[in-house]
Enzyme design. Structure first.
Site, PDB file in Angstrom:
ATOM      1  N   SER A  42       0.845  -1.198   0.000  1.00 44.73           N
ATOM      2  CA  SER A  42       0.000   0.000   0.000  1.00 44.73           C
ATOM      3  C   SER A  42       0.873   1.239   0.000  1.00 44.73           C
ATOM      4  O   SER A  42       1.968   1.242   0.573  1.00 44.73           O
ATOM      5  CB  SER A  42      -0.907   0.017   1.235  1.00 44.73           C
ATOM      6  OG  SER A  42      -1.547   1.267   1.385  1.00 44.73           O
ATOM      7  N   TYR A  71      -1.084  -1.048  10.268  1.00 45.37           N
ATOM      8  CA  TYR A  71      -1.265  -1.299   8.835  1.00 45.37           C
ATOM      9  C   TYR A  71       0.003  -0.921   8.066  1.00 45.37           C
ATOM     10  O   TYR A  71       0.518  -1.713   7.263  1.00 45.37           O
ATOM     11  CB  TYR A  71      -2.462  -0.491   8.341  1.00 45.37           C
ATOM     12  CG  TYR A  71      -2.781  -0.669   6.878  1.00 45.37           C
ATOM     13  CD1 TYR A  71      -3.479  -1.781   6.437  1.00 45.37           C
ATOM     14  CD2 TYR A  71      -2.424   0.296   5.929  1.00 45.37           C
ATOM     15  CE1 TYR A  71      -3.809  -1.946   5.101  1.00 45.37           C
ATOM     16  CE2 TYR A  71      -2.742   0.140   4.594  1.00 45.37           C
ATOM     17  CZ  TYR A  71      -3.429  -0.980   4.180  1.00 45.37           C
ATOM     18  OH  TYR A  71      -3.758  -1.134   2.852  1.00 45.37           O
ATOM     19  N   ALA A  72       0.527   0.291   8.319  1.00 41.99           N
ATOM     20  CA  ALA A  72       1.727   0.734   7.608  1.00 41.99           C
ATOM     21  C   ALA A  72       2.921  -0.150   7.939  1.00 41.99           C
ATOM     22  O   ALA A  72       3.727  -0.472   7.058  1.00 41.99           O
ATOM     23  CB  ALA A  72       2.032   2.191   7.946  1.00 41.99           C
ATOM     24  N   ALA A  73       3.019  -0.559   9.196  1.00 36.93           N
ATOM     25  CA  ALA A  73       4.154  -1.402   9.594  1.00 36.93           C
ATOM     26  C   ALA A  73       4.143  -2.725   8.850  1.00 36.93           C
ATOM     27  O   ALA A  73       5.187  -3.185   8.349  1.00 36.93           O
ATOM     28  CB  ALA A  73       4.119  -1.638  11.105  1.00 36.93           C
ATOM     29  N   LYS A  75       2.408  -3.498   6.054  1.00 37.24           N
ATOM     30  CA  LYS A  75       2.489  -3.310   4.600  1.00 37.24           C
ATOM     31  C   LYS A  75       3.913  -2.959   4.173  1.00 37.24           C
ATOM     32  O   LYS A  75       4.368  -3.365   3.094  1.00 37.24           O
ATOM     33  CB  LYS A  75       1.506  -2.226   4.149  1.00 37.24           C
ATOM     34  CG  LYS A  75       0.053  -2.663   4.169  1.00 37.24           C
ATOM     35  CD  LYS A  75      -0.235  -3.764   3.159  1.00 37.24           C
ATOM     36  CE  LYS A  75      -1.708  -4.046   3.003  1.00 37.24           C
ATOM     37  NZ  LYS A  75      -2.008  -5.071   1.979  1.00 37.24           N
ATOM     38  N   ILE A  99      -8.066   3.356  -3.733  1.00 37.73           N
ATOM     39  CA  ILE A  99      -8.747   2.666  -4.824  1.00 37.73           C
ATOM     40  C   ILE A  99     -10.211   2.485  -4.447  1.00 37.73           C
ATOM     41  O   ILE A  99     -10.539   2.188  -3.290  1.00 37.73           O
ATOM     42  CB  ILE A  99      -8.109   1.278  -5.090  1.00 37.73           C
ATOM     43  CG1 ILE A  99      -6.598   1.400  -5.300  1.00 37.73           C
ATOM     44  CG2 ILE A  99      -8.767   0.618  -6.307  1.00 37.73           C
ATOM     45  CD1 ILE A  99      -6.167   2.193  -6.512  1.00 37.73           C
ATOM     46  N   THR A 101     -12.759   0.599  -3.727  1.00 37.11           N
ATOM     47  CA  THR A 101     -13.073  -0.776  -3.348  1.00 37.11           C
ATOM     48  C   THR A 101     -13.941  -0.758  -2.094  1.00 37.11           C
ATOM     49  O   THR A 101     -14.000   0.254  -1.383  1.00 37.11           O
ATOM     50  CB  THR A 101     -11.793  -1.568  -3.034  1.00 37.11           C
ATOM     51  OG1 THR A 101     -11.164  -0.972  -1.883  1.00 37.11           O
ATOM     52  CG2 THR A 101     -10.834  -1.566  -4.213  1.00 37.11           C
TER      53      THR A 101
END
Length: 242
Positions: free
Chosen positions: A130, A142-144, A146, A175, A177
């Protein structure tokens, strides 16, 4: 038309995953969707395996059943969740869950399919990271995880480079989604502001991502490995506020 290729697409029941499944079916592949829900459509070459990739035991059982029946040539790890939280609200359980679905399940699946890829000296692996891996408010876990996918892919690329197996990463920006709209209300002013903040002035579409994945997964592309392609409308080189 059929080909000898078999692809696993995690999270293949909706959004980007569903578009990827349909793309590979159109190419003649056998397509295995690994997702919590079955796709709401069918095809004679579509195999739906319902599994919660947050559950490591269930994931292991599912991939062992798959490899007992199929020789997998392509692996697209698309499944993921966001679970946004400011740092003070992040729990270790959330971090552990995102680690399992983004990294752990990919390791389990790759370990299971690697022997047949090595035997054939061919494989195409694409991990879905991402743009958020570069940093974004409320995305600690999430960032870690990804970002971890990028390091993992580069490591795998080096380990398999002389075996005909390539490993690359696609990193989408915002996106359109169901997962995006779980966080940002559809038609909201917030959605409009996000689109306006992207250099190309629009949100991404699922087909933008499918084309990028296809480039990396094309059997003819054997000289590109260990790379990350940001498909984000320029957001990775500018600023983005979600």
């Amino acid at each position: 038309m059929t080909t000898p290729h078999t692809v696993i697409v995690t999270g293949g029941s909706a959004g980007i995953g569903a578009d990827l499944c349909k793309h590979y079916l159109a190419l003649g592949y056998t397509v295995i969707s690994m997702a919590r829900k079955a796709p709401d459509w069918s095809h004679e070459r579509l195999v739906s395996v319902q599994v919660d990739l947050l559950d490591s035991q269930a994931t292991q059982q599912a991939i062992e059943q798959i490899t007992a029946q199929y020789e997998v040539s392509h692996f697209i790890h698309n499944a993921g969740v966001i679970w946004p939280n400011l740092l003070e609200n992040v729990s270790l359980e959330e971090l552990q869950g995102l680690t399992q679905i983004h990294l752990g399940s990919a390791i389990q699946i790759m370990q299971a399919i690697l022997p047949s890829m090595r035997a054939k000296r061919f494989g195409r692996v694409v991990l879905m990271s991402s743009r958020g891996a570069l940093g974004l408010q409320t995305r600690t876990a999430y960032a870690a995880t990804k970002a971890g996918m990028m390091g993992m892919a580069r490591t795998w690329a080096l380990e398999f480079a002389d075996q005909g197996i390539t490993v690359n990463v696609v990193a989408p920006g915002p996106i359109q989604t169901p997962m995006f709209y779980d966080v940002v209300p559809s038609g909201s002013e917030r959605e409009q502001n996000i689109a306006a903040s992207i250099p190309v002035k629009r949100l991404g579409r699922v087909d933008d991502i499918t084309r990028a994945v296809q480039f990396f997964s094309d059997p003819e592309n054997s000289f590109v490995t260990g790379q990350t392609l940001y498909v984000c409308g320029g957001a990775s080189i500018g600023t983005l506020t979600i």
